[in-house]
Design an enzyme around this catalytic site. Structure first.
Site, PDB file in Angstrom:
ATOM      1  N   HIS A 159       0.817  -1.219   0.000  1.00  0.00           N
ATOM      2  CA  HIS A 159       0.000   0.000   0.000  1.00  0.00           C
ATOM      3  C   HIS A 159       0.851   1.269   0.000  1.00  0.00           C
ATOM      4  O   HIS A 159       1.863   1.371   0.660  1.00  0.00           O
ATOM      5  CB  HIS A 159      -0.948   0.011   1.212  1.00  0.00           C
ATOM      6  CG  HIS A 159      -0.269  -0.209   2.526  1.00  0.00           C
ATOM      7  ND1 HIS A 159      -0.354  -1.392   3.218  1.00  0.00           N
ATOM      8  CD2 HIS A 159       0.517   0.600   3.261  1.00  0.00           C
ATOM      9  CE1 HIS A 159       0.336  -1.296   4.337  1.00  0.00           C
ATOM     10  NE2 HIS A 159       0.878  -0.097   4.380  1.00  0.00           N
ATOM     11  N   GLN A 160       0.399   2.234  -0.795  1.00  0.00           N
ATOM     12  CA  GLN A 160       0.980   3.572  -0.887  1.00  0.00           C
ATOM     13  C   GLN A 160       2.428   3.574  -1.365  1.00  0.00           C
ATOM     14  O   GLN A 160       3.179   4.518  -1.119  1.00  0.00           O
ATOM     15  CB  GLN A 160       0.826   4.321   0.446  1.00  0.00           C
ATOM     16  CG  GLN A 160      -0.619   4.696   0.717  1.00  0.00           C
ATOM     17  CD  GLN A 160      -0.876   5.283   2.082  1.00  0.00           C
ATOM     18  OE1 GLN A 160      -1.964   5.132   2.627  1.00  0.00           O
ATOM     19  NE2 GLN A 160       0.092   5.961   2.657  1.00  0.00           N
TER      20      GLN A 160
END
Length: 354
Positions: free
Chosen positions: A247-248
């Site tokens: 994520h991210q």
């Protein structure tokens, strides 16, 4: 050119390259340099295979101008290019080997398309694919069998989504993107909070995944959505099979990530970075532009300077090379230490006698 056999001269004209040798030589297929026969065309890109040049039976060999200067005295038919021999060979591949499609043109009746979805012109959607509410599929896209385009997701023009790809909700896929079978784009990230009682509570991930133009994603690769920000793969980057992007994470432009590499959350990868197979990169760090990581590199902190890195923890290649050399010398060093110990023992014995 639709025929199946070409002369060397015809191929040189088609490929827009020069040739040396018998222009009337007939060629009807492609093969690796060590296995090619008289009707085959092959290429030399990696100098490791130059040892096969002299013995190769190939009817023609594609080489660079620099290589031609080295091997021009060999009695061979050469096609001489100013670009990568592999790129020119690719044109031959597409000339001699006809691609095969699924045989399902247009939108198959078993495909499930939500009434609010937008499907542009010249789109192919194969059997049992699903396009969810408010999804947008651009013109000339191909959606493979069993694939899912999630709600509010977009797929840009001329993108090719192979069978059994899952593109979750609110994912943006750019133009000319290729996603191989089994890839999952937009799963929830691996984010948990541990309570005072030791229980792990999952945190909902409501961010997006943005895949920019001309990106390629390999089979069974996973790219997780951000918790509240976006996971991004920038223009032109290429990702191999079985890669995990958490994520991210942000992957810069024209970077390459080789199979089984893993990138932990919120890490930023620069432009033109190469990440070797099975490399592991910790979270919340930055990797500078033009960094090359060798296979199985373990990166535990940010890399701020371009260069080649390897080992775990990651170190510059020159440092690793010196350490490897020292390790190789350990047996001799052990012998020298043993000899010195014996000498010291003799000197001590002589000292005691006096």
């Amino acid at each position: 050119m639709s025929q199946s056999t070409y002369s060397l001269e015809q191929l040189a004209d088609f490929l827009k390259v020069e040739f040396q040798g018998n222009g009337a030589t007939l060629l009807s297929g492609v093969e690796e340099i060590e296995e090619a026969k008289t009707a085959h065309i092959t290429f030399l890109d990696n100098e490791k295979y130059a040892k096969h040049l002299k013995s190769s039976e190939a009817g023609a060999i594609i080489i660079s101008r620099t290589q031609f200067q080295k091997y021009r005295d060999l009695n061979k038919n050469f096609l001489i290019t100013s670009e990568s021999p592999s790129l020119v060979f690719q044109k031959c591949l597409e000339l001699f080997i006809t691609p095969v499609d699924s045989g399902f043109p247009g939108i198959h009746p078993t495909a499930v398309i939500h009434p609010t979805a937008i499907i542009e012109d010249h789109v192919c959607i194969e059997p049992y694919a699903v396009v969810c509410q408010h999804a947008h599929v651009g013109s000339a896209c191909h959606i493979g069998s069993g694939s899912v385009i999630g709600a509010y997701s977009t797929v840009g023009q001329h993108s090719y989504i192979h069978p059994r790809v899952v593109i979750r909700e609110r994912v943006s896929i750019g133009k000319r993107v290729i996603i191989q079978p089994g890839a999952v784009i937009g799963s929830c990230g691996f984010g948990y909070v541990t309570s005072a009682f030791g229980q792990h509570k999952h945190l909902k991930h409501l961010g997006k995944v943005i895949i920019e133009d001309d990106v390629e994603i390999g089979a069974n690769t996973t790219i997780d959505r951000g918790r509240f920000k976006h996971s991004v793969v920038r223009e032109g980057s290429k990702i191999d099979n079985l890669v995990q992007i958490a994520h991210q994470v942000e992957v810069g432009q024209h970077s390459m990530i080789v199979a089984q590499a893993g990138i932990a959350g919120s890490t930023k990868i620069g432009n033109h970075v190469i990440i070797g197979g099975q490399a592991g990169i910790t979270g919340h760090i930055c990797i500078a532009d033009h960094v090359i990581m060798m296979a199985q590199t373990g990166v535990t902190k940010s890399i701020t300077s371009p260069g080649i890195y390897g080992g775990a923890p990651a170190r510059p290649y020159q440092e690793i090379h010196r350490q490897v050399a020292k390790v190789r010398n350990l047996p001799r060093l052990e012998e020298r230490i043993a000899a010195l110990e014996k000498l010291v023992q003799k000197l001590e014995a002589l000292s005691e006698q006096h």
